[in-house]
Design a protein around this motif. Sequence first.
Motif, short mmCIF file in Angstrom:
data_model
loop_
_atom_site.label_atom_id
_atom_site.label_comp_id
_atom_site.label_asym_id
_atom_site.label_seq_id
_atom_site.Cartn_x
_atom_site.Cartn_y
_atom_site.Cartn_z
N GLU A 67 73.40 29.58 -115.43
CA GLU A 67 73.40 28.43 -116.44
C GLU A 67 72.77 28.68 -117.95
OE1 GLU A 67 73.09 25.53 -115.31
OE2 GLU A 67 72.84 25.17 -117.48
N HIS A 68 73.32 28.27 -118.65
CA HIS A 68 73.65 27.46 -120.35
C HIS A 68 71.68 27.12 -120.50
CE1 HIS A 68 76.37 29.59 -121.35
NE2 HIS A 68 77.31 29.71 -120.95
N HIS A 69 71.21 26.32 -118.87
CA HIS A 69 70.22 25.28 -119.90
C HIS A 69 68.83 26.68 -119.71
CE1 HIS A 69 66.93 22.63 -119.78
NE2 HIS A 69 67.33 21.42 -119.45
N ASN A 104 78.64 32.75 -123.99
CA ASN A 104 80.06 32.60 -124.11
C ASN A 104 80.45 33.87 -123.89
OD1 ASN A 104 78.80 30.15 -123.88
ND2 ASN A 104 80.09 29.56 -125.99
N GLY A 105 81.49 33.77 -122.15
CA GLY A 105 82.29 34.94 -123.31
C GLY A 105 81.57 36.46 -122.23
N ALA A 106 80.73 36.34 -121.79
CA ALA A 106 79.48 37.76 -121.15
C ALA A 106 80.14 37.74 -119.30
CB ALA A 106 78.28 37.19 -120.64
N GLY A 107 80.98 36.86 -119.46
CA GLY A 107 81.54 37.71 -118.02
C GLY A 107 80.65 36.78 -116.34
N LYS A 108 80.46 35.97 -116.22
CA LYS A 108 79.59 35.11 -116.00
C LYS A 108 80.42 34.65 -114.92
CE LYS A 108 77.24 32.71 -118.73
NZ LYS A 108 77.91 33.03 -120.37
N THR A 109 81.14 33.89 -115.03
CA THR A 109 82.23 32.71 -114.11
C THR A 109 83.49 34.11 -114.16
OG1 THR A 109 82.26 31.33 -115.73
CG2 THR A 109 83.71 30.91 -114.16
N THR A 110 83.24 35.11 -114.54
CA THR A 110 84.48 36.23 -113.87
C THR A 110 83.66 36.54 -112.44
OG1 THR A 110 85.31 37.00 -115.76
CG2 THR A 110 85.71 38.03 -114.40
N LEU A 111 82.70 37.23 -112.67
CA LEU A 111 81.59 37.56 -111.91
C LEU A 111 81.81 36.98 -110.54
CD1 LEU A 111 79.45 39.69 -110.48
CD2 LEU A 111 78.10 38.69 -110.94
N1 LIG Z 1 92.41 35.03 -116.20
C1 LIG Z 1 91.46 35.74 -117.53
N2 LIG Z 1 92.76 35.84 -118.65
C2 LIG Z 1 92.32 36.46 -119.52
N3 LIG Z 1 91.25 37.07 -119.95
C3 LIG Z 1 89.82 35.84 -118.86
C4 LIG Z 1 90.69 35.45 -118.31
N4 LIG Z 1 89.13 35.15 -117.71
C5 LIG Z 1 88.16 35.43 -118.13
N5 LIG Z 1 88.91 36.18 -119.38
C6 LIG Z 1 87.97 36.42 -120.09
O1 LIG Z 1 87.33 37.55 -120.14
C7 LIG Z 1 85.28 37.27 -120.60
C8 LIG Z 1 84.63 36.65 -120.05
O2 LIG Z 1 84.56 35.19 -119.33
P1 LIG Z 1 83.83 34.18 -118.46
O3 LIG Z 1 84.72 33.33 -118.48
O4 LIG Z 1 84.18 35.43 -116.90
O5 LIG Z 1 83.18 34.59 -119.33
P2 LIG Z 1 81.37 33.39 -118.81
O6 LIG Z 1 80.27 34.03 -119.17
O7 LIG Z 1 81.78 32.75 -117.96
O8 LIG Z 1 81.60 32.74 -120.22
P3 LIG Z 1 81.19 31.15 -120.28
O9 LIG Z 1 79.59 30.79 -120.04
O10 LIG Z 1 81.65 30.21 -121.39
O11 LIG Z 1 81.22 30.02 -119.44
C9 LIG Z 1 86.45 36.49 -121.87
O12 LIG Z 1 86.53 37.38 -122.90
C10 LIG Z 1 86.93 35.85 -121.27
O13 LIG Z 1 87.79 35.28 -122.26
#
Ligand SMILES: Nc1ncnc2c1ncn2[C@@H]1O[C@H](COP(=O)(O)OP(=O)(O)OP(=O)(O)O)[C@@H](O)[C@H]1O
Length: 259
Positions: A214-216, A43-50
């Motif tokens: 995916e976490h699965h 969680n929080g690795a940055g996957k959704t941000t990518l």
């Molecule tokens: N809009 C935003 N504003 C501030 N911080 C953000 C924002 N979007 C993501 N982050 C931060 O960026 C980091 C990566 O988040 P992200 O959601 O990309 O992780 P993830 O790998 O998709 O996690 P998960 O598996 O929980 O979905 C986290 O520390 C998150 O809090």
Amino acid sequence: MSHDPPPELRVGDLTLSFGGVTALDRVSLTVAPGEIRGLIGPNGAGKTTLFNCVTRLYRPDSGTITFAGHDLLRTRPDRIIRLGIARTFQNLALFPSLSVLDNTLLGAHSRDSSGFTASLLGLPGTRRAHRALAAEAMDILDDLGLADVAHQEAAGLPFGTLKRVELARALAGRPRLLLLDEPAGGLTHAEVDELGELILRLRAERGLGALLVEHHMGLVMGISDRVVAMESGRDIAEGAPEDVRGDERVLAAYLGRTA
Ligand SMILES: Nc1ncnc2c1ncn2[C@@H]1O[C@H](COP(=O)(O)OP(=O)(O)OP(=O)(O)O)[C@@H](O)[C@H]1O
């Protein structure tokens, strides 16, 4: 360069910070045409941000993203789907009061060149175009085993069904690459198995590539050609599923300690 370059996604040195948090730190990856590429990380690795950078919800601080030879960072967000990239959302992006068919049609919106306004005016050509899109959407629902619920409201349908509607909506954009954000989240064991078979079938029948967050682990390791692992915004391992699964840095990331 040919007029129709292959639908390859290339992400290079992508970096994005939110205040003090570096969500992406020089991340690079490619998804070859028709490849199923897993993307894992705690969680929080940055996957959704990518994903949000590829679909232009977020603008990276630096780095490059190209798809089929197009510079996505110079592409308007609403044009991304026209280039052939469609995504599903972790927490579903469906309209509860719309029918399954109408939710699916929203995914075809980008191809509705006649436009919704003309369609609302009821112009004959636009009605024809709309009927063609609706027929295609019904074919997709049929293909995903959703024809029976096509005219039901999304609200109240089982979660596993809604996950498939989300996929149908993405397919209605006729993508060449699917970005799947935790498609197995909340599914039963049997539904996860079906989902894996479905993603493989879509690749076989439509040549679709996929970037699968995916976490699965059973799913991602079972169907991915190659896997990238991320931790704290960095890509820490890349390779065949069995290699990434056994990588010490990946094991350490999941155990929450430094390798
Ligand atoms: N809009 C935003 N504003 C501030 N911080 C953000 C924002 N979007 C993501 N982050 C931060 O960026 C980091 C990566 O988040 P992200 O959601 O990309 O992780 P993830 O790998 O998709 O996690 P998960 O598996 O929980 O979905 C986290 O520390 C998150 O809090």
